[in-house]
Design a protein around this motif. Structure first.
Motif, PDB file in Angstrom:
ATOM      1  N   ARG A 144       0.838  -1.271   0.063  1.00 32.90           N
ATOM      2  CA  ARG A 144      -0.097   0.216   0.293  1.00 32.90           C
ATOM      3  C   ARG A 144       0.779   1.002   0.026  1.00 32.90           C
ATOM      4  O   ARG A 144       0.651   2.252  -0.791  1.00 32.90           O
ATOM      5  N   ARG A 145       2.044   1.208   0.736  1.00 26.00           N
ATOM      6  CA  ARG A 145       2.811   2.510   0.989  1.00 26.00           C
ATOM      7  C   ARG A 145       3.591   2.649  -0.460  1.00 26.00           C
ATOM      8  O   ARG A 145       3.810   3.655  -0.789  1.00 26.00           O
ATOM      9  N   ALA A 146       4.009   1.583  -1.205  1.00 21.35           N
ATOM     10  CA  ALA A 146       4.676   1.600  -2.478  1.00 21.35           C
ATOM     11  C   ALA A 146       3.679   2.222  -3.697  1.00 21.35           C
ATOM     12  O   ALA A 146       4.034   3.120  -4.307  1.00 21.35           O
ATOM     13  N   LYS A 147       2.469   1.826  -3.252  1.00 22.03           N
ATOM     14  CA  LYS A 147       1.520   2.559  -4.542  1.00 22.03           C
ATOM     15  C   LYS A 147       1.198   3.867  -4.246  1.00 22.03           C
ATOM     16  O   LYS A 147       1.141   4.752  -4.977  1.00 22.03           O
ATOM     17  N   ILE A 148       1.224   4.149  -2.966  1.00 29.31           N
ATOM     18  CA  ILE A 148       0.743   5.576  -2.669  1.00 29.31           C
ATOM     19  C   ILE A 148       2.057   6.563  -2.979  1.00 29.31           C
ATOM     20  O   ILE A 148       1.931   7.480  -3.511  1.00 29.31           O
ATOM     21  N   ILE A 149       3.284   5.962  -2.633  1.00 33.39           N
ATOM     22  CA  ILE A 149       4.420   6.534  -3.159  1.00 33.39           C
ATOM     23  C   ILE A 149       4.489   6.857  -4.575  1.00 33.39           C
ATOM     24  O   ILE A 149       4.674   7.866  -5.107  1.00 33.39           O
ATOM     25  N   HIS A 150       4.442   5.797  -5.316  1.00 35.10           N
ATOM     26  CA  HIS A 150       4.162   5.992  -6.736  1.00 35.10           C
ATOM     27  C   HIS A 150       3.216   6.706  -7.369  1.00 35.10           C
ATOM     28  O   HIS A 150       3.343   7.722  -8.304  1.00 35.10           O
ATOM     29  N   ALA A 151       2.043   6.946  -6.692  1.00 36.02           N
ATOM     30  CA  ALA A 151       0.888   7.893  -7.298  1.00 36.02           C
ATOM     31  C   ALA A 151       1.406   9.148  -6.789  1.00 36.02           C
ATOM     32  O   ALA A 151       1.224  10.229  -7.590  1.00 36.02           O
ATOM     33  N   GLU A 152       2.250   9.473  -5.735  1.00 37.56           N
ATOM     34  CA  GLU A 152       2.583  10.851  -5.318  1.00 37.56           C
ATOM     35  C   GLU A 152       3.737  11.266  -6.362  1.00 37.56           C
ATOM     36  O   GLU A 152       3.695  12.470  -6.786  1.00 37.56           O
ATOM     37  N   GLY A 153       4.415  10.321  -6.544  1.00 37.60           N
ATOM     38  CA  GLY A 153       5.537  10.491  -7.630  1.00 37.60           C
ATOM     39  C   GLY A 153       5.060  11.050  -8.976  1.00 37.60           C
ATOM     40  O   GLY A 153       5.464  12.058  -9.776  1.00 37.60           O
ATOM     41  N   GLU A 154       3.894  10.339  -9.614  1.00 33.12           N
ATOM     42  CA  GLU A 154       3.342  10.715 -10.785  1.00 33.12           C
ATOM     43  C   GLU A 154       2.551  11.837 -10.721  1.00 33.12           C
ATOM     44  O   GLU A 154       2.694  12.940 -11.604  1.00 33.12           O
ATOM     45  N   GLU A 155       1.920  12.371  -9.599  1.00 31.45           N
ATOM     46  CA  GLU A 155       1.321  13.551  -9.415  1.00 31.45           C
ATOM     47  C   GLU A 155       2.291  14.597  -9.320  1.00 31.45           C
ATOM     48  O   GLU A 155       2.208  15.690  -9.968  1.00 31.45           O
TER      49      GLU A 155
END
Length: 264
Positions: free
Chosen positions: A186-197
């Motif tokens: 879950r944390r990895a997905k959140i970090i990836h989404a924040e990076g894309e944003e």
């Protein structure tokens, strides 16, 4: 003959008095105190050093004032979320009032041990498993506070409580491992989404800056062509910018319009 008997009585009396005096002496170390009773009634606390206790009239109970390390046996605890665990701990305490420690409780060591076991079960049973594993410092303070409040009447000060082990069964260990793996995903997905944003935000800012400066757009266009030319490709699609193609299209439209006017 009488003189010999008198000497014998005198020697016996001296021996008896010497034995009486020797049996009356007690030596208490610096960390010891003696709770003295006179005919069964509490008299006072003596020590350290050399003290006299009259045999048959006074009785003395030694009390050690040093910190005691008490190992609490493993206890079966059911957490608030209905998880069965085995917990053991260690308690550090010392006697601060020898009079209360002897008079108020039969065996203060055994009493403190039993109280520590029941307190450990009752306090930990109010918390969930995650709190037992992650918040040991706070739980240690909670247990120490409860123990210290109850042993104060016995003249005992509980200075510290440390939870040593929290043992789980195999099924619960696997469940916790799966939970931890899901949490990491879950944390990895959140970090990836924040990076894309953040990347999208930076690209938008770059687009606004390039649109405000046409020459910067031309430089970026030339840089892109240089990168394409450096690749080992057989076919290159050569895009033309609109500011170059636009005038050509407008000139063609104008020629087409004048030709149509002549045909009329």
């Amino acid at each position: 003959m009488d003189a010999i008997l008198d000497l014998g009585f005198a020697a016996g009396a001296v021996i008896l008095i010497g034995f009486f005096l020797v049996s009356s002496l007690r030596i208490l170390r610096e960390y010891e105190r003696g709770v003295v009773f006179l005919l069964g009634r509490f008299q006072r606390v003596k020590g350290p050093g050399l003290i006299i206790v009259v045999p048959g009239i006074q009785q003395m109970v030694r009390v050690d004032l040093r910190t005691v390390v008490l190992d609490v046996p493993t206890q079966d605890v059911i957490s608030r979320d209905n998880v069965s665990v085995k917990v053991n701990a260690v308690v550090y305490f010392r006697v601060v009032d020898p009079q209360l420690a002897i008079i108020q409780v039969v065996n203060f060591m055994e009493a403190t041990s039993q109280l520590a076991q029941t307190t450990l079960r009752s306090v930990l049973g109010k918390h969930e498993l995650d709190e037992m594993l992650a918040e040991r410092e706070r739980l240690n303070v909670d247990i120490q506070t409860v123990l210290d409040a109850q042993t104060d009447a016995w003249g005992i000060k509980v200075s510290s409580v440390e939870i040593k082990h929290v043992d789980l069964d195999e099924s619960m260990i696997r469940a916790i491992a799966q939970q931890a793996e899901a949490e990491r995903a879950r944390r990895a997905k959140i970090i990836h989404a924040e990076g894309e944003e953040q990347a999208a935000e930076k690209l938008l800012q770059a687009a606004h800056r390039l649109s405000a400066r046409p020459e910067a757009m031309q430089l970026r266009y030339l840089q892109t062509l240089t990168q394409i030319a450096g690749d080992k490709t057989t076919t290159i699609v050569f895009p033309l910018p609109m500011d170059v193609v636009g005038p050509i299209i407008e000139a063609a439209n104008a020629l087409r319009g004048s030709a149509s006017d002549r045909t009329r």
